[in-house]
Design an enzyme around this catalytic site. Structure first.
Site, PDB file in Angstrom:
ATOM      1  CE  LYS A  67      14.341 -25.739  50.969  1.00 43.06           C
ATOM      2  NZ  LYS A  67      14.142 -27.025  51.608  1.00 43.06           N
TER       3      LYS A  67
HETATM    4  C1  LIG Z   1      13.336 -28.035  52.138  1.00 40.55           C
HETATM    5  C2  LIG Z   1      12.271 -28.108  53.151  1.00 40.55           C
HETATM    6  C3  LIG Z   1      12.392 -28.894  54.316  1.00 40.55           C
HETATM    7  C4  LIG Z   1      13.603 -29.731  54.624  1.00 40.55           C
HETATM    8  O1  LIG Z   1      13.959 -30.569  53.634  1.00 40.55           O
HETATM    9  P1  LIG Z   1      15.258 -31.501  53.586  1.00 40.55           P
HETATM   10  O2  LIG Z   1      15.233 -31.946  52.173  1.00 40.55           O
HETATM   11  O3  LIG Z   1      15.044 -32.613  54.552  1.00 40.55           O
HETATM   12  O4  LIG Z   1      16.473 -30.710  53.931  1.00 40.55           O
HETATM   13  C5  LIG Z   1      11.378 -28.844  55.255  1.00 40.55           C
HETATM   14  N1  LIG Z   1      10.289 -28.073  55.067  1.00 40.55           N
HETATM   15  C6  LIG Z   1      10.137 -27.303  53.980  1.00 40.55           C
HETATM   16  C7  LIG Z   1       8.934 -26.427  53.878  1.00 40.55           C
HETATM   17  C8  LIG Z   1      11.103 -27.316  52.963  1.00 40.55           C
HETATM   18  O5  LIG Z   1      10.959 -26.559  51.883  1.00 40.55           O
END
Ligand SMILES: *Cc1c(COP(=O)(O)O)cnc(C)c1O
Length: 386
Positions: free
Chosen positions: A194
């Site tokens: 991210k």
């Molecule tokens: C990364 C992401 C999440 C959250 O993911 P985690 O791996 O639980 O931190 C939720 N929604 C979207 C669209 C994502 O790309």
């Protein structure tokens, strides 16, 4: 997306040659803040959690933020705070990471999918409005690939909103408000690919103090802030973020503007380098004053090209890539549980079938971008000739 492809696919190129899908930016600043926490001896429930929350809230211009253990945990607690419970419906996008819909199921509610816009890949207010019933408890728009969904229009539907902004840190709405800064609970995720990472982690931004209190209690086993640890007045979870992770988040937040600018630079290099490939469609340009917060660089392969073959051929040439994203309603679990089938959301399905995420990270060099473009161009011209 992890930074690793399949082991076999990587065999043709040595590790240094491979252009990875993603790569975090970590330096002495991260090391220093993490080391400070280790030396302090307080690894959890300490002062860094609040410092990270306050810095994050200030950055987005919202009164509150709550740090949690993942973006998925953030979705779960936000939906609970919106009152989502047994038998409710939550209108959302089938073109998202599976966690968006899974979090609705955690509360025994039903994700009601609506098709997405063919340009932005986001759900629209009109499509959501058409899916609202008397059972609709909340709307869960997703800012997919960091492009702002039209929350101002969705607000006019008059229902509680939870925003999945996990891919959209740094994005800005046309009215100047940062995505996640409108006051509805909005969630972010800090997995390693991210825009900002804490390894694993998440954040909820919001303006309602009661919701903030409920979320802070439920992430910590249902304990109220002023309550002795022996008494817990509601059901809760362990969704806490550690001080170690929060320190990492603080260091990342300090360099966020630089990392976002680097991602934007890589995206514009990609536009130049890929512009000449016939039939290849690039991410939509910013329009109407909305600004994307760059997270991934996802292209739509030319029609008729075999995607899996393309991904394999790229891997052989040392370029990692990934089908991204698959449609949630067509995943086996969702098909079996809800009877979903092909053809229900044709725009989403057409996008999902052609989407490929290319390597994309702040430290990506112009040379790496050019190499990805050259290899992709080469693979596609071979496939076209065949
Ligand atoms: C990364 C992401 C999440 C959250 O993911 P985690 O791996 O639980 O931190 C939720 N929604 C979207 C669209 C994502 O790309």
């Amino acid at each position: 997306m992890s930074g690793r492809g399949e082991a076999g696919a990587e065999a043709a190129a040595t590790a240094e040659d491979v252009v990875p899908l993603a790569q975090p930016v970590l330096g002495p600043e991260e090391e220093a803040l993490v080391l400070e926490v280790l030396r302090s001896g307080q690894l959890s429930l300490g002062p860094r959690v609040r410092a990270f929350e306050e810095a994050f809230a200030a950055r987005l211009g919202v009164p509150y933020a709550s740090a949690v253990s993942s973006g998925t945990a953030a979705l779960h607690l936000s939906l609970r705070a919106a009152g989502v419970t047994d038998g409710d419906e939550v209108v959302t996008s089938p073109f998202s990471f599976v966690a968006t819909a899974n979090a609705v199921l955690f509360e025994r509610a039903r994700p009601v999918f609506v098709d997405v816009d063919p340009v932005t890949f986001n759900v629209t207010a009109d499509a959501m409005a058409a899916a609202v019933t008397e059972r609709t408890r909340a709307l869960l728009p997703v800012h997919i690939f960091g492009y702002p969904a039209d929350i101002a229009a969705i607000e006019r539907l008059g229902l509680p909103i939870v925003e999945d902004a996990a891919q959209a840190l740094g994005a800005v709405h046309a009215d100047g408000v940062p995505v996640g800064g409108r006051g509805h609970p909005a969630i972010f995720g800090f997995y390693a690919n991210k825009q900002l990472t804490t390894g694993e982690g998440g954040m909820i931004t919001l303006s309602d103090p009661d919701a903030k209190q409920r979320i802070d209690s439920e992430r910590n086993q249902g304990r109220a802030p002023d309550m002795d640890w022996l008494d817990h007045d509601r059901l809760g979870f362990n969704y806490r973020l550690s001080d170690v992770a929060s320190a990492l988040g603080l260091a990342q937040l300090r360099r966020l503007d630089g990392m976002l600018a680097d991602r934007a630079r890589v995206a514009s290099r990609y536009r130049e380098a890929l512009g000449g490939i016939e039939g290849l469609e690039l991410p939509c340009e910013d329009a109407g004053g909305d600004r994307r917060g760059w997270f991934v660089f996802v292209v739509q392969l030319p029609r008729g090209v075999d995607r899996d073959e393309t991904i394999r051929a790229l891997a052989q040439r040392g370029v990692q890539s990934k089908p991204y994203l698959p449609a949630i309603h067509l995943m086996s679990f969702y098909r079996e549980r809800f009877g979903h089938r092909e053809g229900e959301f044709p725009v989403c399905e057409a996008i999902a079938a052609r989407s490929v995420a290319l390597p994309f990270f702040p430290a990506m060099s112009d040379g790496q971008v050019e190499r990805v473009a050259r290899e992709l161009g080469g693979v596609l011209s071979v496939r076209r000739a065949a």
